[in-house]
Each structure stands twice: as C-alpha cells, then as structure tokens.
Design an enzyme around this catalytic site. Structure first.
Site, PDB file in Angstrom:
ATOM      1  N   ASN A 128       0.865  -1.187   0.000  1.00 27.94           N
ATOM      2  CA  ASN A 128       0.000   0.000   0.000  1.00 27.94           C
ATOM      3  C   ASN A 128       0.900   1.235   0.000  1.00 27.94           C
ATOM      4  OD1 ASN A 128      -1.796   2.037   0.479  1.00 27.94           O
ATOM      5  ND2 ASN A 128      -2.706   1.128   2.316  1.00 27.94           N
ATOM      6  N   ARG A 185      -2.558  -1.975  -3.487  1.00 27.04           N
ATOM      7  CA  ARG A 185      -3.769  -1.176  -3.264  1.00 27.04           C
ATOM      8  C   ARG A 185      -3.703   0.089  -4.127  1.00 27.04           C
ATOM      9  NH1 ARG A 185      -4.852   3.361   0.944  1.00 27.04           N
ATOM     10  NH2 ARG A 185      -7.067   3.635   0.659  1.00 27.04           N
ATOM     11  N   HIS A 199     -12.764   3.787   0.217  1.00 35.83           N
ATOM     12  CA  HIS A 199     -12.704   2.721   1.241  1.00 35.83           C
ATOM     13  C   HIS A 199     -13.408   1.455   0.734  1.00 35.83           C
ATOM     14  CE1 HIS A 199     -12.553   6.098   4.491  1.00 35.83           C
ATOM     15  NE2 HIS A 199     -11.310   5.669   4.267  1.00 35.83           N
ATOM     16  N   HIS A 231     -17.635   2.861   7.974  1.00 38.00           N
ATOM     17  CA  HIS A 231     -16.173   2.778   8.117  1.00 38.00           C
ATOM     18  C   HIS A 231     -15.750   4.080   8.798  1.00 38.00           C
ATOM     19  CE1 HIS A 231     -11.965   1.803   6.653  1.00 38.00           C
ATOM     20  NE2 HIS A 231     -11.869   3.096   6.991  1.00 38.00           N
ATOM     21  N   LEU A 232     -15.555   4.012  10.119  1.00 37.71           N
ATOM     22  CA  LEU A 232     -15.290   5.228  10.886  1.00 37.71           C
ATOM     23  C   LEU A 232     -13.861   5.212  11.407  1.00 37.71           C
ATOM     24  CD1 LEU A 232     -18.650   5.330  12.930  1.00 37.71           C
ATOM     25  CD2 LEU A 232     -18.180   6.208  10.626  1.00 37.71           C
ATOM     26  N   ASN A 286      -9.962   7.756  10.831  1.00 40.87           N
ATOM     27  CA  ASN A 286      -9.570   9.142  10.615  1.00 40.87           C
ATOM     28  C   ASN A 286     -10.222   9.654   9.318  1.00 40.87           C
ATOM     29  OD1 ASN A 286      -8.189  11.435  11.427  1.00 40.87           O
ATOM     30  ND2 ASN A 286      -6.572  11.005   9.949  1.00 40.87           N
ATOM     31  N   ARG A 303     -11.102  16.272   7.669  1.00 42.44           N
ATOM     32  CA  ARG A 303     -11.879  16.682   6.482  1.00 42.44           C
ATOM     33  C   ARG A 303     -13.272  17.136   6.903  1.00 42.44           C
ATOM     34  NH1 ARG A 303     -10.571  11.269   3.901  1.00 42.44           N
ATOM     35  NH2 ARG A 303      -8.506  11.519   2.994  1.00 42.44           N
ATOM     36  N   ARG A 361      -9.775   9.519  20.836  1.00 41.17           N
ATOM     37  CA  ARG A 361      -9.504   9.265  22.259  1.00 41.17           C
ATOM     38  C   ARG A 361      -9.277  10.579  22.986  1.00 41.17           C
ATOM     39  NH1 ARG A 361      -5.648   4.472  20.367  1.00 41.17           N
ATOM     40  NH2 ARG A 361      -5.454   6.000  18.707  1.00 41.17           N
ATOM     41  N   GLY A 412     -15.050   2.972  14.697  1.00 36.01           N
ATOM     42  CA  GLY A 412     -16.171   2.034  14.631  1.00 36.01           C
ATOM     43  C   GLY A 412     -15.913   0.755  15.411  1.00 36.01           C
ATOM     44  N   GLU A 413     -14.664   0.279  15.402  1.00 35.32           N
ATOM     45  CA  GLU A 413     -14.353  -0.974  16.091  1.00 35.32           C
ATOM     46  C   GLU A 413     -14.118  -0.773  17.581  1.00 35.32           C
ATOM     47  OE1 GLU A 413     -10.955  -2.771  14.077  1.00 35.32           O
ATOM     48  OE2 GLU A 413     -11.905  -2.356  12.152  1.00 35.32           O
ATOM     49  N   ASN A 414     -13.622   0.423  17.938  1.00 31.81           N
ATOM     50  CA  ASN A 414     -13.112   0.595  19.311  1.00 31.81           C
ATOM     51  C   ASN A 414     -13.906   1.535  20.203  1.00 31.81           C
ATOM     52  OD1 ASN A 414     -10.618  -0.972  19.007  1.00 31.81           O
ATOM     53  ND2 ASN A 414     -10.111   0.584  17.493  1.00 31.81           N
ATOM     54  N   GLU A 440      -8.321  -4.723   5.180  1.00 32.60           N
ATOM     55  CA  GLU A 440      -8.158  -4.410   3.759  1.00 32.60           C
ATOM     56  C   GLU A 440      -7.031  -5.234   3.131  1.00 32.60           C
ATOM     57  OE1 GLU A 440      -9.009   0.167   3.260  1.00 32.60           O
ATOM     58  OE2 GLU A 440      -8.483  -0.294   5.315  1.00 32.60           O
TER      59      GLU A 440
END
Ligand code: AMP
Length: 395
Positions: free
Chosen positions: A7, A90, A179, A206-207, A209, A239, A283, A331-333, A382
């Site tokens: 990537n 990628r 994404h 897909h959350l 940065n 953004r 965070r 989204g995951e954390n 990914e």
C-alpha cells in the site's frame, strides 16, 4: 501462496506478507519518510517490532529494504525472494475504467496514470510502488485492487452530480466513493454472519480518521458517502465532509485564499480537528469532552449526527435495512460513538445491547435479540481482502 500486499503513499509504503491458505500475516511493516530521511519498521509474526532509520531517496530503496527484511537470516519469514508468489497493490483511484481488480499489465499501469488527475498524490505513488516492485521482482505476478472498484455497481442516480452532463462525459466528474475494499470486506462478512440470505440490505460505517458510510443491496454497493474525492460526506478527522460549494468562493473573497489553499483547509484543517480546536484523535476528543470541553463535545455530536443522517438516508434509498456494521479505528473501538449514532435510530426498532457494545476491536453482534435491525462490530482487514482478490485473479 505467499502474497505480498503493498500500500504505497507518496512518502510511505505499508506492507504485509499473508499466507493465502491460512490467511495468517507472516510479517508486516512500514517504510516512512521516503524521499526525506527514511524510517523502516518491520515485525515478523510472533517477533519483536524493529525500527531503524534507513536512507530511502525513492520507493526503489523502500522495496529493497522490504525484501531484505523478509528474506534475511535473522528476522526473515521467507528463505528467498522466490517464496513471494504474488504481489497485490492497493490503488486509491481506479477512475471509470478500472472497474474491478486486475493482473498488472502495461495497459493497467497506463490506466492508473490516466486517472492520476483524480487522486494525484495517491495514484502517482502507486505507480512508483508498482515500478519498484517490478524492478526487483520482474517474474512475480502482480495485481491491483482499487478502492473505487466496489462502488462501480452504484446506479447513475447515486453517482451523478446534478451539473451539466458534459462534465461527466468529458471529464469523468462523478461520485466514485472510497474505502471500497473495506466496505466490500465488511459487507461480505455481514452477509455471512446473517447466514448468506438471498436478499440483504446492509449499511457499513467505516469510521476511522477518514470515514465513509456505504449501503449494499444483495451484496452490491448502491451508495458511498465519499464523492469525486474522499473529501465528501461525513465529518472526519481533518476533512469537513458535506459542504456547500459556494463556501469556497465566499472564503476566497473574504480572505483572499486560493481554491487550492481553501481545499487544503477543507482536507487537512477541518473536521473534528477544527471543531474541537486542534484534536483529531477520538480518544483525545472523548477525554476532553468528559472533562467538560464544549467544543470537543460539539465535535463528537456533529460526527455522530452526520453518520446517523447518512444511515437514515440509506435506509430510505434501500427501502429498509437488515444490518448495520461498524468498522475501522473508531467504529471498532469506540462504543460511546456507536451508541450516540444508534440512539438516533431507535425509530427503526434498533436496540443496542449496552453490555455487548462494550466490545473493543473484536467481531461482535452488539444489538439485542429483539432488535429489528442487527448491529455488528466487524474489524476491517483491507490487506486480507487485497490478498484474497490477488489470489482469486491468479487462479
Ligand atoms: P483509523 O484511521 O481506522 O486508524 O482510525 C483512527 C481513529 O480511531 C482515531 O481517531 C482513534 O482515536 C480511533 N481509535 C483507535 N483505537 C481506539 C480505541 N482503542 N478507542 C477509541 N478510539 C480509537
């Protein structure tokens, strides 16, 4: 098969070696500050992470270090270069012509170059990465997986802008969405978790940065919140997301800034970073909000509100929804953000399971058994998606 997944950014190169049979990551790492002073990070599976400064004037040196680290006697996971069976690259922007994944040929490289206008920093870097890999591994088959490919099933009513048609026909101005590799991976996993029904309506948030929402009908992408570029849609780390285009002219007149300067502000100095007065990591923002920082709280509120609005519009676009998935860093954390978003959606009969929603970073159903909409946390991967696509193409 050992798949080397690459990537490339303009000054960075991330890599992983994945065993396609076990789907295990054998080694991974990152070349940073290419063209500046060069920094190399490498970690074999189960081994220590090593970091060192290495001169990397171009992507060629970066790829040489990757190969050296993967094959050296001490930390290498491969005996020699011959054990790299294929390389998956990628690609951020595939334009209108790169509609799926491809084995790399000169025509494919030309197409990546031809749509570099749409993502100048990314696509130019991808070609540098491909050329560097071809130079060092001339006989290894390589493939590209485009972040825009999954969205090629969007209907014209979703991807066209309501501006004169010639800009679409002549200049390819349209929504592409981004994404895509992540949205594909997560929506396919959601459909598996639902028991592979013939018909499904899925929304993926897909959350990270960078952040985007997509919706998939029967596994096919119908909408993606990003646009011609990744600037559109949600409020993101730096953004701004959705904005009236007239703001550009207004700021230009008021402050004498050029279009380029204003877009730079929209991309790099806006989003929750601007709202919270200088924080882009969720965070930090959540910590500050907890201590009573009102601007940090506003950033969280606007972020969640915008995601919920997109979900609502996609429920309308699909005339329903079976499953909503959360993925990527936030989204995951971040259970608090998931709850803030889901609190807007109780009208759908969505019930979040407060206990399950404490999950951090693992796959989990976080809605209650009686919820009319299933809500999943599904970690994205990914690199694995790229490895799978590369192997499937070669087979
Ligand atoms: P990504 O771009 O997917 O790497 O996501 C980056 C975002 O994920 C940052 O805003 C982080 O604050 C957030 N993030 C990552 N890990 C955690 C965590 N353990 N708890 C809360 N937020 C996290």
């Amino acid at each position: 098969m050992n798949v080397l997944v690459i990537n490339c950014g303009s000054s960075s190169l991330k890599f992983q070696v994945i065993d396609s049979e076990t789907e295990k990551v054998e080694a991974k790492g990152l070349c940073e500050r290419i063209g500046i002073d060069g920094n190399f990070t490498y970690q074999p599976a189960g081994g220590e992470k090593e970091e060192s400064e290495k001169p990397m004037p171009t992507h060629n040196e970066a790829v040489s270090y990757v190969i050296e680290a993967l094959t050296n006697e001490k930390t290498g996971v491969l005996k020699s270069l011959d054990e790299i069976d294929c390389v998956g690259h990628r690609i951020v922007h595939g334009g209108t012509n790169l509609t799926h994944s491809y084995i790399i040929t000169e025509d494919v490289v030309k197409e990546i170059e031809d749509c570099a206008d749409l993502a100048p920093l990314h696509n130019t870097a991808h070609v540098l990465g491909i050329r560097a890999c071809q130079k060092l591994m001339p006989n290894v088959p390589m493939a590209i997986v485009c972040d825009t490919a999954f969205q090629q099933t969007m209907p014209p009513k979703a991807y066209l802008y309501a501006i004169p048609y010639k800009y679409y026909e002549e200049d390819k101005v349209r929504k592409y969405g981004f994404h895509g590799t992540s949205h594909m991976f997560v929506s396919q996993r959601a459909i598996e978790l639902m028991g592979n029904p013939d018909h499904s309506k899925v929304i993926v948030c897909h959350l990270g940065n960078g952040a985007s929402v997509s919706c998939e009908v029967d596994g096919k992408c119908m909408e993606n919140s990003m646009g011609l570029t990744p600037l559109d849609g949600l409020v993101m780390g730096t953004r701004c997301g959705d904005i009236d285009a007239s703001v550009v002219e207004y700021i230009n007149k008021k402050h004498g800034l050029s279009v380029q300067e204003i877009l730079n502000i929209f991309n790099k100095e806006s989003g929750v970073y601007a709202l919270s007065d200088g924080m882009s990591d969720f965070r930090d923002i959540a910590g500050a909000a907890e201590k009573g920082n009102e601007r940090a709280q506003l950033a969280l509120d606007m972020f969640a509100y915008r995601v919920a609005k997109y979900i609502g519009s996609y429920v309308a676009a699909m005339n329903g929804v079976d499953t909503i998935c959360f993925t990527a860093g936030i989204g995951e954390n971040n259970g608090m953000i998931r709850k803030m978003i889901c609190d807007y959606l109780t009208f759908l009969g969505l019930e979040l399971d407060t206990e399950a929603n404490k999950v951090i970073g693992d796959e989990k159903l976080v809605s209650t058994p009686s919820s009319k909409v299933k809500v999943y946390v599904i970690p994205t991967n990914e690199e694995l998606a790229i490895a799978r696509e590369t192997v499937a193409l070669l087979k």
